[in-house]
Design a protein around this motif. Structure first.
Motif, short mmCIF file in Angstrom:
data_model
loop_
_atom_site.label_atom_id
_atom_site.label_comp_id
_atom_site.label_asym_id
_atom_site.label_seq_id
_atom_site.Cartn_x
_atom_site.Cartn_y
_atom_site.Cartn_z
N LYS A 10 -40.87 18.33 -7.97
CA LYS A 10 -40.81 18.40 -6.50
C LYS A 10 -41.42 17.16 -5.85
O LYS A 10 -41.13 16.84 -4.71
CB LYS A 10 -41.55 19.66 -6.02
N VAL A 11 -42.31 16.50 -6.58
CA VAL A 11 -42.90 15.21 -6.18
C VAL A 11 -42.81 14.29 -7.39
O VAL A 11 -43.13 14.71 -8.51
CB VAL A 11 -44.37 15.36 -5.72
N TYR A 12 -42.37 13.05 -7.16
CA TYR A 12 -42.18 12.16 -8.30
C TYR A 12 -43.51 11.53 -8.71
O TYR A 12 -44.18 10.87 -7.91
CB TYR A 12 -41.17 11.06 -8.00
N ASP A 13 -43.88 11.75 -9.96
CA ASP A 13 -45.09 11.17 -10.56
C ASP A 13 -44.63 10.39 -11.79
O ASP A 13 -44.21 11.00 -12.78
CB ASP A 13 -46.05 12.29 -10.95
N PRO A 14 -44.67 9.05 -11.77
CA PRO A 14 -44.19 8.28 -12.92
C PRO A 14 -44.86 8.65 -14.23
O PRO A 14 -44.22 8.65 -15.29
CB PRO A 14 -44.50 6.83 -12.54
N LEU A 15 -46.16 8.99 -14.16
CA LEU A 15 -46.88 9.35 -15.37
C LEU A 15 -46.34 10.65 -15.96
O LEU A 15 -46.13 10.77 -17.16
CB LEU A 15 -48.37 9.48 -15.08
N ALA A 35 -44.01 1.40 -13.17
CA ALA A 35 -43.65 2.34 -12.12
C ALA A 35 -44.89 2.82 -11.35
O ALA A 35 -44.83 3.03 -10.13
CB ALA A 35 -42.91 3.53 -12.71
N MET A 36 -46.01 2.99 -12.05
CA MET A 36 -47.23 3.43 -11.39
C MET A 36 -47.76 2.39 -10.41
O MET A 36 -48.39 2.72 -9.41
CB MET A 36 -48.29 3.76 -12.45
N LEU A 37 -47.48 1.12 -10.71
CA LEU A 37 -47.97 0.03 -9.84
C LEU A 37 -46.94 -0.40 -8.80
O LEU A 37 -47.24 -1.21 -7.92
CB LEU A 37 -48.34 -1.18 -10.70
N ALA A 38 -45.72 0.14 -8.88
CA ALA A 38 -44.64 -0.32 -8.01
C ALA A 38 -44.79 0.23 -6.59
O ALA A 38 -45.30 1.34 -6.38
CB ALA A 38 -43.29 0.11 -8.59
N LYS A 39 -44.34 -0.56 -5.63
CA LYS A 39 -44.26 -0.14 -4.23
C LYS A 39 -42.79 -0.21 -3.83
O LYS A 39 -42.27 -1.29 -3.56
CB LYS A 39 -45.10 -1.06 -3.35
N TYR A 40 -42.15 0.94 -3.79
CA TYR A 40 -40.70 0.98 -3.58
C TYR A 40 -40.37 1.48 -2.18
O TYR A 40 -40.93 2.47 -1.70
CB TYR A 40 -40.04 1.88 -4.61
N LYS A 41 -39.45 0.76 -1.53
CA LYS A 41 -38.88 1.19 -0.25
C LYS A 41 -37.37 1.12 -0.36
O LYS A 41 -36.83 0.07 -0.73
CB LYS A 41 -39.36 0.28 0.87
N PRO A 42 -36.66 2.20 -0.05
CA PRO A 42 -35.20 2.18 -0.16
C PRO A 42 -34.58 1.22 0.84
O PRO A 42 -35.12 0.99 1.93
CB PRO A 42 -34.79 3.64 0.13
N SER A 133 -35.52 11.53 -0.31
CA SER A 133 -35.82 12.96 -0.25
C SER A 133 -36.92 13.39 -1.20
O SER A 133 -37.49 14.47 -1.03
CB SER A 133 -34.54 13.76 -0.57
N LEU A 134 -37.25 12.58 -2.22
CA LEU A 134 -38.29 12.96 -3.19
C LEU A 134 -39.51 12.06 -3.00
O LEU A 134 -39.45 10.85 -3.24
CB LEU A 134 -37.76 12.82 -4.61
N PRO A 135 -40.63 12.61 -2.54
CA PRO A 135 -41.84 11.79 -2.31
C PRO A 135 -42.30 11.09 -3.58
O PRO A 135 -42.28 11.67 -4.67
CB PRO A 135 -42.87 12.81 -1.82
N GLY A 136 -42.72 9.83 -3.42
CA GLY A 136 -43.23 9.05 -4.55
C GLY A 136 -42.16 8.48 -5.46
O GLY A 136 -42.48 7.95 -6.52
N SER A 175 -54.92 12.80 -14.40
CA SER A 175 -55.87 11.99 -13.66
C SER A 175 -55.18 11.08 -12.65
O SER A 175 -55.82 10.49 -11.81
CB SER A 175 -56.70 11.15 -14.63
N TYR A 176 -53.86 10.97 -12.74
CA TYR A 176 -53.12 10.07 -11.85
C TYR A 176 -52.45 10.89 -10.76
O TYR A 176 -51.87 11.95 -11.02
CB TYR A 176 -52.07 9.30 -12.64
#
Length: 331
Positions: A10-15, A35-42, A133-136, A175-176
């Motif tokens: 329901k929420v995107y967590d790369p880890l 992916a954890m360090l990425a800052k993505y904007k569509p 539509s999917l946070p993160g 932890s992330y």
């Protein structure tokens, strides 16, 4: 996610997406770290419609265009836009695109029924457009997404194609935490609304019309048959290619053999010619030697004749002198 476990994120967590059950607390590959360090904007230029009515369609045939997608999806409802993403430089299709419907009901129905349909000899993958539509959300090119190949060792879980497997310990916490979880409540409400709609529609279909289930079974059978047909075609193509490859190899071998045969023949001819030339030279030499010998013989014969003539002349002169002496000096 909290303590409530779900197979679909329901929420995107790369880890968590990098884990088969969503319980990893350390990234197991570099893609997850990226992916954890990425800052993505569509990109707004690519997607500017309603995210709740937009579907992501992938695994397209490279020849599939917007017209083919429109023809495949227009039976589910009114369509606003159809986009096939292409390479900026070459213009070739990247084999995925987006379909935006006018109503959310149409998008929900298309997501449910168009998934694994066959278009241009390819089995489609259909899901929601997650970039808005999917946070993160982090796309595959930045190490995220829900795809990946087993050979690469960078599989991603939590999506429709590869959902999370239920973990043994449901109270395990990571932890992330993803950076961008804005709109989490709205997203939960949206998913609940979609789940309620799906459940109500399934109950209605189950109790009102069993024929639909039969039609779906028939459609699934037809899809499986089509898949089997395309698989058989691919196998036949591979067999034909292998057969053609072996034929070409045999032809090349025959050509090489013929070439070697002709080379051997030419070599033999050259050898025969050289041998004939040597024989002719030897004959000419022998002829020249015989001719020289004949000349020498003739020369020696002439010498002997001259000598004999001179000797005869001398003998005659001697006889004449003796006669003269006997006559007293008179001839």
């Amino acid at each position: 996610m909290g303590d409530e476990w779900t197979a679909i994120a329901k929420v995107y967590d790369p880890l968590k997406a990098g884990s088969i059950d969503g319980t990893d607390d350390r990234p197991h590959d570099r893609g997850v770290q990226r992916a954890m360090l990425a800052k993505y904007k569509p990109r707004k230029a690519q997607l500017d419609g309603d995210p709740d009515c937009t579907l992501f369609v992938s695994r397209l045939n490279p020849d599939t265009d917007e017209r083919s997608l429109l023809k495949a999806f227009q039976k589910y409802g009114d369509i606003v836009t159809v986009t096939v993403v292409r390479d900026i430089v070459t213009g070739f299709s990247k084999c995925y695109g987006f379909v935006e419907f006018k109503k959310e009901k149409s998008a929900i129905r298309a997501r449910q029924d168009a998934h694994e349909d066959v278009v241009d000899e390819r089995v489609l993958f259909v899901d929601w457009e997650f970039s808005r539509s999917l946070p993160g959300w982090v796309p595959r090119r930045l190490g995220g997404g829900f795809g990946g190949q087993k050979e690469s060792g960078q599989l991603r879980f939590g999506g429709r194609d590869r959902p999370f497997k239920k973990p043994i310990n449901l109270h395990h916490k990571s932890s992330y935490q993803p950076r961008d979880v804005r709109g989490y409540a709205d997203n939960e409400d949206r998913h609940r609304h979609r789940d309620r709609y799906d459940e109500g529609r399934r109950d209605k279909d189950r109790y009102q019309s069993r024929d639909r289930d039969k039609d779906r079974e028939r459609d699934s059978r037809d899809k499986e048959r089509e898949r089997d047909t395309y698989r058989d075609r691919d196998r036949d193509r591979d067999k034909d290619r292998d057969r053609d490859t072996y034929r070409d190899r045999d032809r090349d071998r025959d050509k090489d053999r013929d070439r070697d045969t002709y080379r051997d023949r030419d070599r033999d001819r050259d050898k025969d010619r050289d041998r004939d030339r040597d024989k002719d030279r030897d004959r000419d030499r022998d002829k020249d030697r015989d001719r020289d010998r004949d000349k020498d013989r003739d020369r020696y014969r002439d010498r002997d004749r001259v000598k004999e003539w001179i000797k005869n002349e001398k003998d005659e002169d001697r006889e004449k002198d003796e006669r003269r002496k006997d006559r007293g000096g008179r001839y």
